[in-house]
Design a protein around this motif. Structure first.
Motif, PDB file in Angstrom:
ATOM      1  N   ALA A 163      -2.059 -43.882  40.073  1.00 47.00           N
ATOM      2  CA  ALA A 163      -3.234 -43.148  40.549  1.00 47.00           C
ATOM      3  C   ALA A 163      -3.955 -42.472  39.387  1.00 47.00           C
ATOM      4  O   ALA A 163      -5.186 -42.429  39.329  1.00 47.00           O
ATOM      5  CB  ALA A 163      -2.822 -42.115  41.594  1.00 47.00           C
ATOM      6  N   ARG A 164      -3.187 -41.945  38.444  1.00 49.11           N
ATOM      7  CA  ARG A 164      -3.775 -41.282  37.275  1.00 49.11           C
ATOM      8  C   ARG A 164      -4.608 -42.267  36.446  1.00 49.11           C
ATOM      9  O   ARG A 164      -5.685 -41.937  35.954  1.00 49.11           O
ATOM     10  CB  ARG A 164      -2.662 -40.682  36.423  1.00 49.11           C
ATOM     11  CG  ARG A 164      -3.125 -39.695  35.362  1.00 49.11           C
ATOM     12  CD  ARG A 164      -1.997 -39.327  34.412  1.00 49.11           C
ATOM     13  NE  ARG A 164      -0.791 -38.911  35.090  1.00 49.11           N
ATOM     14  CZ  ARG A 164      -0.604 -37.693  35.602  1.00 49.11           C
ATOM     15  NH1 ARG A 164      -1.574 -36.809  35.518  1.00 49.11           N
ATOM     16  NH2 ARG A 164       0.535 -37.382  36.191  1.00 49.11           N
ATOM     17  N   ALA A 167      -7.862 -43.253  38.530  1.00 51.55           N
ATOM     18  CA  ALA A 167      -8.731 -42.164  38.993  1.00 51.55           C
ATOM     19  C   ALA A 167     -10.094 -42.122  38.305  1.00 51.55           C
ATOM     20  O   ALA A 167     -11.124 -41.977  38.979  1.00 51.55           O
ATOM     21  CB  ALA A 167      -8.010 -40.822  38.842  1.00 51.55           C
ATOM     22  N   ILE A 190      -7.103 -38.205  43.460  1.00 55.10           N
ATOM     23  CA  ILE A 190      -7.839 -39.270  42.760  1.00 55.10           C
ATOM     24  C   ILE A 190      -9.303 -38.870  42.599  1.00 55.10           C
ATOM     25  O   ILE A 190      -9.894 -39.024  41.519  1.00 55.10           O
ATOM     26  CB  ILE A 190      -7.707 -40.604  43.527  1.00 55.10           C
ATOM     27  CG1 ILE A 190      -6.273 -41.129  43.419  1.00 55.10           C
ATOM     28  CG2 ILE A 190      -8.684 -41.646  42.984  1.00 55.10           C
ATOM     29  CD1 ILE A 190      -5.999 -42.339  44.291  1.00 55.10           C
ATOM     30  N   HIS A 191      -9.897 -38.324  43.652  1.00 53.37           N
ATOM     31  CA  HIS A 191     -11.294 -37.866  43.555  1.00 53.37           C
ATOM     32  C   HIS A 191     -11.429 -36.737  42.544  1.00 53.37           C
ATOM     33  O   HIS A 191     -12.362 -36.734  41.726  1.00 53.37           O
ATOM     34  CB  HIS A 191     -11.787 -37.399  44.928  1.00 53.37           C
ATOM     35  CG  HIS A 191     -13.111 -36.708  44.891  1.00 53.37           C
ATOM     36  ND1 HIS A 191     -14.299 -37.369  44.703  1.00 53.37           N
ATOM     37  CD2 HIS A 191     -13.432 -35.385  44.987  1.00 53.37           C
ATOM     38  CE1 HIS A 191     -15.296 -36.504  44.699  1.00 53.37           C
ATOM     39  NE2 HIS A 191     -14.797 -35.295  44.867  1.00 53.37           N
ATOM     40  N   GLU A 193      -9.823 -36.128  39.923  1.00 55.23           N
ATOM     41  CA  GLU A 193      -9.661 -36.569  38.551  1.00 55.23           C
ATOM     42  C   GLU A 193     -10.672 -37.638  38.152  1.00 55.23           C
ATOM     43  O   GLU A 193     -10.596 -38.175  37.041  1.00 55.23           O
ATOM     44  CB  GLU A 193      -8.239 -37.122  38.347  1.00 55.23           C
ATOM     45  CG  GLU A 193      -7.156 -36.065  38.435  1.00 55.23           C
ATOM     46  CD  GLU A 193      -7.320 -34.992  37.370  1.00 55.23           C
ATOM     47  OE1 GLU A 193      -7.607 -35.342  36.202  1.00 55.23           O
ATOM     48  OE2 GLU A 193      -7.178 -33.806  37.700  1.00 55.23           O
ATOM     49  N   SER A 194     -11.615 -37.928  39.036  1.00 52.68           N
ATOM     50  CA  SER A 194     -12.629 -38.937  38.735  1.00 52.68           C
ATOM     51  C   SER A 194     -13.874 -38.295  38.133  1.00 52.68           C
ATOM     52  O   SER A 194     -13.994 -37.061  38.094  1.00 52.68           O
ATOM     53  CB  SER A 194     -13.015 -39.682  40.017  1.00 52.68           C
ATOM     54  OG  SER A 194     -13.821 -38.859  40.854  1.00 52.68           O
TER      55      SER A 194
END
Length: 472
Positions: A163-164, A167, A190-191, A193-194
Motif C-alpha cells: 500500500a505504501r 499510495a 492510501i489516500h 499518503e497520495s
C-alpha cells in the motif's frame, strides 16, 4: 515523514500557556518520555490547535497573558467539543477557590507552579498511552492512533508495504478482506499518503443502496429528474473531483449497474440522472469487497472487465483469526483509545483474559475486538483489564463451552480448541452464537460484531457443507 514498521504510537500533548519557562519545563519532560508537546501561546495558536482532535492530554494555564480568552472559556470549549479529553490546570498561585473551580469545570488535576517533574511524570504515566505499539502506518497525519494500522505479523506488514508503494500513484486499488478487518482504514491511509491527500476522500457503501439510488448517489441528479428530486444534487463522483472515491463492497452491485460504472471509469465522464450535460472528473478509484471476487466472476455475478479496471493492485487483509500475533497490540491500541472516555488507567491485561482473547476466532474481526475492549473498559474497574469484571462479555466469548482447552461447540466430538483449525474455531463461535440466541440471526450478528449479511453468507456456506440444518 512516512512512519516505518518500527515507529511507535505518537503521544500528543497541547500546552496552552504563554509562560515560556513553564512551557520549556513541560517540553523537556515530554521529550524524555517520548511524547510530542506543542505550545499554544497566542490567540491564533489556541484557535488553530484546539480544534484538532489529536491531543491525548492538554495542559491549560489559569493565567493567560497575551491570550484574549479566559481559561474558563477555553476549558468550556474543550469540555464541549472533546468531553473525554483530560485537562490539567496550571496556576501561579496556590488558591483553593481556583482549584475547586477548575475541578468543577472538568479539569482532571490542578497543579501549582513551579511544576515538580515527578508530579508531571506521574500525570503522564496516568494519561498517556504506552508507546511500545508497533504502528505500521497512520490513517491520520497526526499519528494519534485513531486511524493507526497496528500489528507485528509478516502478512500485515507485506500488505502495508505494498500500500505504501502504490499510495503516491493514481493506480486503482481493490482491497479484499472479511467484514471488520480494516479495509476502509487502509483505503483512507492510501489516500492520505497520495498526492491527492488535500482533496476530498468520498466513500459510498454500494451494498446499502439499490441500483436507482446508487446511480443517483454516484452520478447525481437534476432537479425534477424523478419524484422527490426537488433540487440539483451533485453525486459522489463530482464531489470527489481531484481526490479519491471509495466504492465500498463493490461486489454487491448488480451486473446492470456494473456496466454503467465500467463506462464511467473508462471515460471519466457521465451525465447526471435526468441531465444531458457531460460532466468530466478526475478521480482515483479505491474499492473494497468482503467476497471472493474471483469466484463471483466465475459465477457470472461480477464483470471481469470491471475487475480489471478496479484491480490495478489487489490487496488482501487477513482475518484476525489468521494473525493472532497482532491481537495483544490491538488490545493496547483500543485500551488507549478508550481510556479518556472511561477515565481508567490500565497497567496490565489479565493473563487468562489475554489467552482467551488471543484464541477466540473473532468472526467480526478487528471491529468485534474493538467493541469488546470498549465494553471491558466501560464496565470494568481497576488497573487490570480482565473479563472477570464483566461476566456477560466473557459469556459472549466463551459461548457454550468455547474456551482455551475446552470442548468445541456445535460438535459432538471432544476435540478441544487446540485441535481445531482457525476456520473451525470461527464456525464454532458462530454456531454457539446462533444457539444462544435461539437462531435469531440479528441478535447473533450483533453479539459477534458482524453484519447480518456477513452472517447470512456464512450460514449459507455452513448449510452447503452440511454443518447446519436448514429450517426453511
Amino acid at each position: 515523514m512516512i512512519p516505518t514498521a518500527s515507529d511507535r504510537l505518537i503521544r500528543q500533548v497541547l500546552i496552552i500557556d504563554p509562560d515560556p519557562r513553564t512551557a520549556q519545563v513541560l517540553l523537556e519532560i515530554l521529550a524524555r518520555r517520548g511524547a510530542r508537546g506543542t505550545v499554544a501561546a497566542t490567540d491564533t495558536h489556541v484557535r488553530d490547535l484546539l480544534s484538532r482532535p489529536s491531543w491525548n492530554l492538554i495542559f491549560l494555564a489559569l493565567e493567560l497573558d497575551r491570550i484574549t480568552e479566559s481559561a474558563a472559556t477555553i476549558l468550556a470549549r474543550i469540555r464541549s467539543e472533546f468531553p473525554e479529553r483530560p485537562v490539567i490546570m496550571l496556576s501561579g498561585t496556590d488558591s483553593a477557590r481556583s482549584a475547586i473551580a477548575a475541578l468543577r469545570g472538568g479539569c482532571t488535576e490542578f497543579l501549582v507552579k513551579p511544576l515538580q517533574p515527578n508530579t508531571v511524570e506521574a500525570i503522564l504515566d496516568a494519561h498517556l498511552p504506552r508507546c511500545d505499539l508497533s504502528v505500521l502506518s497512520y490513517g491520520d497525519s497526526a499519528g494519534t492512533g485513531q486511524w493507526a494500522i497496528v500489528g507485528i505479523g509478516a502478512a500485515l506488514r507485506r500488505t502495508v508495504e505494498l500500500a505504501r508503494k502504490v499510495a503516491p500513484s493514481t493506480l486503482p486499488v481493490l482491497i479484499q478482506g472479511e467484514s471488520g478487518t480494516g479495509k476502509e482504514l487502509l483505503a483512507r491511509w492510501i489516500h492520505s499518503e497520495s498526492r491527492r491527500a488535500a482533496n476530498p476522500f468520498i466513500r459510498i457503501n454500494c451494498a446499502a443502496l439499490n441500483d436507482a439510488l446508487l446511480e443517483s448517489e454516484l452520478f447525481g441528479h437534476e432537479k425534477g429528474a424523478f419524484t422527490g428530486a426537488v433540487a440539483l444534487h451533485k453525486g459522489r463522483f463530482e464531489r470527489a473531483h481531484g481526490g479519491t472515491l471509495l466504492l465500498d463492497e463493490i461486489t454487491e452491485t448488480s451486473p446492470a449497474f456494473q456496466s454503467k460504472l465500467l463506462r464511467v471509469l473508462e471515460e471519466m465522464d457521465f451525465e447526471r440522472v435526468g441531465g444531458k450535460e457531460n460532466i468530466s472528473v478526475n478521480v482515483r478509484i479505491l474499492s473494497t469487497t468482503n467476497a471472493d471476487i474471483l469466484a463471483r466472476i466465475a459465477e457470472g455475478r461480477f464483470r471481469q472487465d470491471l475487475y480489471y479496471r478496479l484491480a490495478g493492485l489487489r490487496l488482501h487483509i487477513l482475518p484476525l483469526r489468521h494473525r493472532p500475533e497482532d491481537i495483544p497490540q490491538l488490545i493496547w491500541l483500543f485500551v488507549h483509545q478508550f481510556a479518556p472516555e472511561t477515565g481508567r488507567r490500565i497497567v496490565s491485561v489479565d493473563a487468562d483474559t489475554l489467552e482467551l482473547l488471543a484464541r477466540y476466532p473473532w468472526p467480526g474481526n478487528v471491529r468485534q475486538l474493538r467493541n469488546t475492549i470498549r465494553s471491558l473498559m466501560i464496565l470494568g474497574t481497576g488497573e487490570v483489564l480482565t473479563l472477570d469484571d464483566v461476566p456477560s462479555v466473557r459469556e459472549e466469548l466463551v459461548g457454550n463451552g468455547f474456551q482455551a482447552g475446552s470442548p468445541s461447540v456445535g460438535n459432538s466430538s471432544s476435540l478441544n480448541s487446540a485441535d481445531l483449525t482457525l476456520d473451525q474455531l470461527e464456525q464454532t463461535a458462530i454456531l454457539a452464537a446462533l444457539d444462544r440466541t435461539s437462531g435469531n440471526q440479528t441478535r447473533a450478528a450483533r453479539a459477534l460484531g458482524i453484519s447480518n449479511r456477513t452472517l447470512r453468507e456464512k450460514i449459507k456456506r455452513y448449510r452447503q457443507q452440511g454443518c447446519l440444518q436448514s429450517t426453511e
